[in-house]
Design an enzyme around this catalytic site. Structure first.
Site, PDB file in Angstrom:
ATOM      1  N   TRP A 260       0.836  -1.208   0.000  1.00 39.14           N
ATOM      2  CA  TRP A 260       0.000   0.000   0.000  1.00 39.14           C
ATOM      3  C   TRP A 260       0.868   1.254   0.000  1.00 39.14           C
ATOM      4  CZ3 TRP A 260      -0.429   3.981   3.616  1.00 39.14           C
ATOM      5  CH2 TRP A 260      -1.494   4.857   3.433  1.00 39.14           C
ATOM      6  N   HIS A 261       1.976   1.206   0.710  1.00 43.32           N
ATOM      7  CA  HIS A 261       2.842   2.378   0.797  1.00 43.32           C
ATOM      8  C   HIS A 261       3.537   2.680  -0.525  1.00 43.32           C
ATOM      9  CE1 HIS A 261       2.376   2.118   5.201  1.00 43.32           C
ATOM     10  NE2 HIS A 261       2.764   3.373   5.202  1.00 43.32           N
ATOM     11  N   GLY A 262       3.845   1.670  -1.300  1.00 43.82           N
ATOM     12  CA  GLY A 262       4.524   1.950  -2.559  1.00 43.82           C
ATOM     13  C   GLY A 262       4.627   0.722  -3.436  1.00 43.82           C
TER      14      GLY A 262
END
Length: 473
Positions: free
Chosen positions: A323-325
Site C-alpha cells: 500500500w505504501h509503494g
C-alpha cells in the site's frame, strides 16, 4: 499544494479561514467543499473528473445497497469494493506489474514491453480507504448512508485529510458532517491553531533540515559511504519521516479543529515503543486500525490457530508495505515488520518486558533498519546501504556535517524520546483537552503558537528544500 508551501500558508489558508468563519452555519459545508475542490484541482486537475465520477458511483451504489435485500446488498458492496480497489490497482500498481513482466520477458529472451507510464493521482491511497470504509460501515449497519451527496463528497474530499490522512472512518465523522456545534468553540479553534503551528514547525524546522542531509547521504555512491555516515543517514531519515508525517497529521488535525471537525489521532510518540507491536500501536494509528478492522479481523484475527495467525499477520503487513509503494523495497519493508510482529508473539515480547525501558533501544534500531528499506530507491540499493551500516569501515574522524544538522538532530532526539518520561507523554494533549481553557493557559498557548508560526513561516520563505514524503502515496 502542501500545507508547508508559501501558496497555502499565505494565500489559500487565510482566504479560506476568512470565508469559512464568516459564513453562516448553513453555508459552512459549501465553503469547505468548494475550497476542497480547489485544493485538489491545484495539483490534480487532470484527475478531478475521474475522481468525482468515482464518488458519484460509490454514493449511488451504497444508496442502492441500503435499500436492497441481503443477497443484493452483498452484490452492491462487492461492486463498490471492486471499483475502488480496481482504481487503486490500476493507477498505483500497473507500472509495477508491467515493469516486472517486462523484465521477466527480457530475461527469457523475449522483447521488452513498451507502455505509457500511468500517472499516480494525488492522495489516491488515502481516499480509496475512506470510500471503502464508508461502503463497509454502511453494509455492516454501523451507520446509515448519508442522504446528501454533497455531504458524502465533503467527507471524501475534505482538504485537511484528503492528501495524506489521517484515514478518517465514516463512523468517526458522520455526525459532524451535519452538526459541528459541539466543537465550534473559541477554545477548540485556539487548540487547532496551536496544533497546526506545532505540526508546521515539526515539518519545516526539523524534518526539512534532517531530510536535506539524509537525501545527500542516500544519494552517495556506496564506496563513499562509511559505516558512521550510513548510520547518520539512517538516523536522519528515521527522524525526518516521523517529524514530516506526524507534522502533517498535526496540521490536518489542527485545521479540522478550526473547522469544528474532530479527526482521530495518528501518532503517539512511536519511537518510545518497547516492541514492534507497540510501535504499530503508536505509528500511523489510523492505518493500523484500518488494517486491523477491515483486513486482519476478517481473515480470522486472533481467533485462529497460531500458524494461521502468523500467516494473517504477515499477509496484512505485506499488503501494508505494498500500500505504501509499488516497489519491492516496500514489500520487503512490510515483510520485515511482519516478521518482527511474529517474533514478538513467539518470544520478543517476553524479552522486552524483562528489559523494561531499555527495550526502547533495540526497538528503535530495528525500526531504523526498516526505514532504510523504505527510503532507498530500490531493494538492492537498500541492502547495499544496510551492508555499509554494518561494515567494519569505521574511520577515526566522524563525518564533517554542519552545526545546524547536529543541533537539529539533538532537538529531534529530545522531542522523540522525552515522552518516555511518564509526566511528559502527551503533554500537549493535556494542555489542549481542558475545556473551558484557563485564561493563563490560553494566553500562553496563543504566544507559543505565534512563535511557532513566525519561525516556520520565516523558514518557508527563505528555504528551498521542502519535500513531503507521504505526498506520493
Amino acid at each position: 499544494m502542501v500545507f508547508s508551501s508559501s501558496l497555502f500558508l499565505f494565500y489559500f489558508l487565510p482566504g479560506f479561514l476568512l470565508l469559512y468563519l464568516l459564513a453562516p452555519t448553513r453555508l459552512k459545508n459549501a465553503v469547505a467543499l468548494v475550497a476542497s475542490l480547489l485544493f485538489y484541482a491545484w495539483g490534480g486537475l487532470n484527475f478531478l473528473a475521474l475522481f468525482l465520477a468515482s464518488v458519484v458511483l460509490n454514493f449511488s451504489l451504497i444508496r442502492l445497497m441500503d435499500a436492497a435485500v441481503d443477497w443484493q446488498k452483498r452484490i452492491y458492496l462487492t461492486v463498490s469494493i471492486l471499483l475502488n480497489v480496481g482504481m487503486l490497482f490500476y493507477f498505483k500498481y500497473a507500472n509495477f506489474f508491467l515493469e516486472n513482466l517486462s523484465e521477466v520477458k527480457s530475461a527469457v529472451g523475449g522483447e521488452a514491453l513498451h507502455w505509457r507510464q500511468v500517472v499516480l493521482p494525488i492522495g489516491i491511497s488515502f481516499f480509496t480507504f475512506e470510500k471503502l470504509t464508508y461502503s463497509i460501515d454502511v453494509y455492516r449497519g454501523v451507520n446509515k448512508p448519508l442522504r446528501s451527496f454533497w455531504d458524502f463528497l465533503l467527507y471524501i474530499m475534505l482538504f485537511p485529510k484528503m492528501i495524506a490522512g489521517p484515514i478518517v472512518r465514516f463512523q468517526e465523522i458522520a455526525g459532524q458532517l451535519q452538526d459541528r456545534s459541539a466543537f465550534d468553540t473559541v477554545d477548540q479553534k485556539l487548540a487547532g491553531l496551536f496544533r497546526f503551528g506545532l505540526g508546521l514547525a515539526k515539518k519545516v524546522l526539523i524534518a526539512n533540515a534532517l531530510g536535506q542531509e539524509a537525501d545527500r547521504i542516500f544519494g552517495l555512491a556506496p564506496a563513499d559511504v562509511s559505516a558512521p555516515l550510513a548510520w547518520l543517514g539512517a538516523v536522519a531519515y528515521t527522524f525526518q519521516i516521523y517529524f514530516d508525517f506526524s507534522g502533517y497529521s498535526d496540521m490536518a488535525i489542527g485545521l479540522g479543529r478550526l473547522m469544528g471537525f474532530q479527526f482521530p489521532e495518528n501518532f503517539n510518540n512511536p519511537y518510545i515503543s518497547r516492541s514492534i507491536t507497540e510501535f504499530w500501536q503508536r505509528w500511523h494509528i489510523t492505518l493500523g486500525r484500518w488494517m486491523r478492522d477491515y483486513l486482519y479481523i476478517p481473515l480470522g484475527g486472533n481467533r485462529v490457530k497460531p500458524a494461521r495467525l502468523y500467516l494473517n499477520l504477515w499477509t496484512v503487513f505485506l499488503l501494508s508495505g505494498f500500500w505504501h509503494g509499488a516497489a519491492w523495497n516496500f514489500i520487503a519493508w512490510g515483510a520485515y515488520h511482519g516478521l518482527f510482529l511474529i517474533l514478538d508473539r513467539l518470544f520478543l515480547l517476553r524479552l522486552s518486558r524483562r528489559l523494561g525501558v531499555l527495550s526502547i533501544v533495540p526497538t528503535f534500531l530495528i525500526t531504523m533498519v526498516g526505514w532504510v528499506l523504505f527510503r532507498a530507491e530500490s531493494l538492492s540499493a537498500a541492502l547495499t546501504f544496510i551492508g555499509r551500516m554494518f561494515s567494519a569501515e569505521w574511520p577515526r574522524v566522524l563525518p564533517d556535517l554542519s552545526r545546524e544538522f547536529w543541533a537539529t538532530l539533538g532537538l529531534a532526539s529530545v522531542c522523540a524520546f522525552m515522552a518516555a518520561l511518564p509526566p511528559v507523554e502527551r503533554w500537549e494533549m493535556n494542555w489542549l483537552t481542558a475545556e473551558p481553557m484557563p485564561l493563563r493557559r490560553a494566553v500562553g498557548l496563543g504566544l507559543l503558537t505565534a512563535v511557532l508560526l513566525v519561525l516556520s513561516a520565516s523558514y518557508v520563505i527563505s528555504g528551498s528544500f521542502n519535500p513531503f514524503i507521504y505526498f506520493r502515496f
